[in-house]
Design a protein around this motif. Structure first.
Motif, short mmCIF file in Angstrom:
data_model
loop_
_atom_site.label_atom_id
_atom_site.label_comp_id
_atom_site.label_asym_id
_atom_site.label_seq_id
_atom_site.Cartn_x
_atom_site.Cartn_y
_atom_site.Cartn_z
N ALA A 91 -3.61 6.30 -58.31
CA ALA A 91 -3.21 7.69 -58.53
C ALA A 91 -2.90 7.94 -60.00
N GLY A 92 -2.21 6.99 -60.62
CA GLY A 92 -1.91 7.11 -62.04
C GLY A 92 -3.17 7.13 -62.89
N PHE A 93 -4.13 6.29 -62.52
CA PHE A 93 -5.42 6.25 -63.25
C PHE A 93 -6.15 7.58 -63.13
N VAL A 94 -6.14 8.16 -61.93
CA VAL A 94 -6.80 9.46 -61.72
C VAL A 94 -6.13 10.55 -62.57
N LEU A 95 -4.79 10.53 -62.62
CA LEU A 95 -4.07 11.52 -63.42
C LEU A 95 -4.40 11.38 -64.90
N ARG A 112 -3.97 15.16 -76.34
CA ARG A 112 -4.16 15.70 -74.99
C ARG A 112 -3.50 14.72 -74.00
N ARG A 113 -2.23 14.95 -73.70
CA ARG A 113 -1.46 14.01 -72.88
C ARG A 113 -0.81 14.65 -71.66
N TRP A 114 -0.95 15.96 -71.48
CA TRP A 114 -0.17 16.66 -70.48
C TRP A 114 -1.05 17.42 -69.49
N LEU A 115 -0.54 17.53 -68.26
CA LEU A 115 -1.12 18.40 -67.25
C LEU A 115 -0.15 19.55 -67.01
N SER A 116 -0.63 20.77 -67.08
CA SER A 116 0.24 21.93 -66.91
C SER A 116 0.50 22.17 -65.42
N ALA A 120 6.33 23.57 -65.90
CA ALA A 120 6.56 22.42 -66.78
C ALA A 120 5.25 21.68 -66.98
N ASN A 121 5.27 20.69 -67.88
CA ASN A 121 4.10 19.84 -68.12
C ASN A 121 4.36 18.44 -67.59
N LEU A 122 3.35 17.85 -66.99
CA LEU A 122 3.44 16.48 -66.48
C LEU A 122 2.70 15.56 -67.44
N GLN A 123 3.36 14.49 -67.86
CA GLN A 123 2.74 13.49 -68.74
C GLN A 123 2.43 12.24 -67.92
N PRO A 124 1.19 12.07 -67.48
CA PRO A 124 0.84 10.94 -66.59
C PRO A 124 1.13 9.57 -67.18
N SER A 125 1.06 9.43 -68.51
CA SER A 125 1.28 8.12 -69.12
C SER A 125 2.70 7.61 -68.85
N GLU A 126 3.69 8.52 -68.72
CA GLU A 126 5.05 8.11 -68.40
C GLU A 126 5.13 7.55 -66.98
N LEU A 127 4.47 8.22 -66.05
CA LEU A 127 4.45 7.72 -64.67
C LEU A 127 3.67 6.42 -64.58
N MET A 128 2.63 6.29 -65.41
CA MET A 128 1.79 5.09 -65.36
C MET A 128 2.58 3.84 -65.75
N LYS A 129 3.59 3.98 -66.60
CA LYS A 129 4.42 2.83 -66.95
C LYS A 129 5.12 2.28 -65.70
N LEU A 130 5.66 3.17 -64.88
CA LEU A 130 6.29 2.75 -63.63
C LEU A 130 5.27 2.15 -62.67
N PHE A 131 4.13 2.82 -62.54
CA PHE A 131 3.09 2.32 -61.64
C PHE A 131 2.57 0.96 -62.10
N ALA A 132 2.50 0.75 -63.41
CA ALA A 132 2.04 -0.54 -63.95
C ALA A 132 3.01 -1.65 -63.57
N VAL A 133 4.30 -1.37 -63.60
CA VAL A 133 5.30 -2.38 -63.19
C VAL A 133 5.08 -2.76 -61.72
N LEU A 134 4.97 -1.75 -60.87
CA LEU A 134 4.83 -2.01 -59.43
C LEU A 134 3.52 -2.73 -59.13
N TYR A 135 2.43 -2.31 -59.79
CA TYR A 135 1.13 -2.92 -59.51
C TYR A 135 1.03 -4.34 -60.08
N ALA A 136 1.49 -4.53 -61.30
CA ALA A 136 1.41 -5.87 -61.91
C ALA A 136 2.21 -6.89 -61.11
N ALA A 137 3.37 -6.48 -60.58
CA ALA A 137 4.17 -7.38 -59.74
C ALA A 137 3.43 -7.71 -58.44
N ASP A 138 2.84 -6.69 -57.81
CA ASP A 138 2.08 -6.91 -56.58
C ASP A 138 0.86 -7.79 -56.84
#
Length: 386
Positions: A91-95, A112-116, A120-138
């Motif tokens: 999901a993070g990759f798609v965003l 170009r880092r934000w989705l409107s 507010a604006n969503l910055q997927p790269s911030e969420l991807m840091k969390l997803f990277a932690v969860l995925y790398a551990a798995d």
């Protein structure tokens, strides 16, 4: 005889209070400093309606959303996070890919880092840091029997990180790329990667980062500006020179809360990337040390919680806890290093403190997951079941 009274026993806490209070203090302190750093910008901005509390109100809303998200995330067992990890990473990759689509991603200051989302604006790269932690551990848990095999253990993860890196560099967001790579490599190393292979990877990564800097003119300018900011203080060294002036003005105890001069349109992005410089100017050396100590406590508690999980034979929660520690530690170090002139300028915010809805949400959820790992550890150590 007077009956003897039993000495009241201290009721053991359900979570790590040092971690909890450190995180909450950084969040609240960050809110105060964002207000202080943004008053002048908010009063002068047309899009803010010339309201001095514009950024404070928005930051408060983001913080409330982040805390609600944290409470919800704390209710989710680590076993569920483990199952969701690959899907969250996808999901993070798609965003990240959506950000690059014309008409979908929002362009701000050439990036170009934000989705409107409208409000507010969503910055997927911030969420991807969390997803990277969860995925790398798995990923590390699944590949544990093959951790000494380069092809089976490292190359698939390397391919995933390269794909993410390509998208991040297209935005461009080199800082987020460095943080995510640090998370992935750090978790693989903690999961049992051979020290020799780890050293080779570090050398290769440094070489790759050097190439990325050489082939990019604006990154080269940042390096030259970092090496001697005073040679072009009104050009490529502008940000760093004013950050250093802020640190110099702060001295030991600072000029006082709200009394910063550098935030008055001298220091760019004072309420985001250069919030630490405002803290240094207004609260001095003492304020800077206090912030560093709090971040140090958070990272230290994350690794302690991770070691406790290992002792309980809970590998995935252990790697998640330590991965969050790596994330907070690396990003905090880079942001502080940039503000102090120890590292070249990068667009990375100070975790838990800087203005930004996506960052605050991701940080709050990460803190909640870390507390969840600790809570589950304590339940098992008391003989309970999850």
């Amino acid at each position: 005889m007077v009956p003897a009274f039993d000495t009241p026993r201290r009721i053991p806490s359900e979570v790590d209070l040092t971690l909890l209070w450190s995180g909450l203090f950084l969040l609240l302190f960050g809110m105060v400093m964002v207000y202080s750093a943004s008053i002048a910008i908010a009063e002068a901005g047309r899009h803010t309606g010339n309201h001095p509390a514009y950024y404070l109100v928005r930051h408060g809303v983001f913080l409330a959303i982040g805390l609600v998200g944290a409470v919800m995330a704390f209710q989710v067992p680590m076993s569920a996070w483990e199952k969701l990890a690959p899907w969250l990473f996808v999901a993070g990759f798609v965003l990240l890919a959506l950000v690059l689509l014309p008409g979908v991603g929002r362009d701000v200051n050439g990036a170009r880092r934000w989705l409107s989302l409208g409000f507010a604006n969503l910055q997927p790269s911030e969420l991807m840091k969390l997803f990277a932690v969860l995925y790398a551990a798995d990923y590390t848990v699944r590949k544990m029997p093959h951790m000494h095999d380069l092809k089976k253990a490292f190359l698939p993860m390397a391919a995933a990180m390269v794909a993410v890196g390509v998208l991040l560099l297209k935005e461009p967001d080199f800082g987020a790329f460095v943080v995510i790579i640090s998370i992935a490599i750090g978790i693989l190393f903690l999961g049992g990667m051979r020290a020799r292979l780890f050293a080779v990877l570090i050398v290769l990564l440094l070489a790759a980062f050097a190439v990325l800097i050489i082939v990019s003119p604006y990154r080269r300018d940042r390096i030259f500006g970092f090496m001697d900011p005073w040679s072009d203080a009104f050009g490529r060294g502008y940000q760093l020179s004013h950050a250093l002036i802020a640190f110099g003005r702060g001295e030991l105890l600072g000029v006082g809360l709200g009394a910063s001069v550098e935030k008055l349109f001298y220091l760019p992005e004072a309420h985001t990337d250069f919030l630490m410089a405002v803290i240094a100017e207004e609260l001095g050396f003492v304020g800077v040390v206090a912030v560093i100590v709090l971040f140090g406590l958070m990272v230290q508690r994350a690794f302690v919680i991770g070691r406790q999980a290992v002792a309980l034979d809970r590998l995935y929660p252990s790697l998640v806890a330590q991965g969050i520690g790596i994330w907070i530690g690396v990003q905090g170090f880079i942001n502080m290093g940039v503000n102090m002139g120890l590292l070249p300028t990068k667009g990375l915010t100070l975790p838990l403190m800087s203005f930004g809805g996506s960052g605050i949400l991701a940080n709050c959820v990460a803190l909640a997951i870390l507390l969840r790992v600790d809570w589950e550890n304590r339940q098992l150590m008391r003989g309970g079941k999850l």
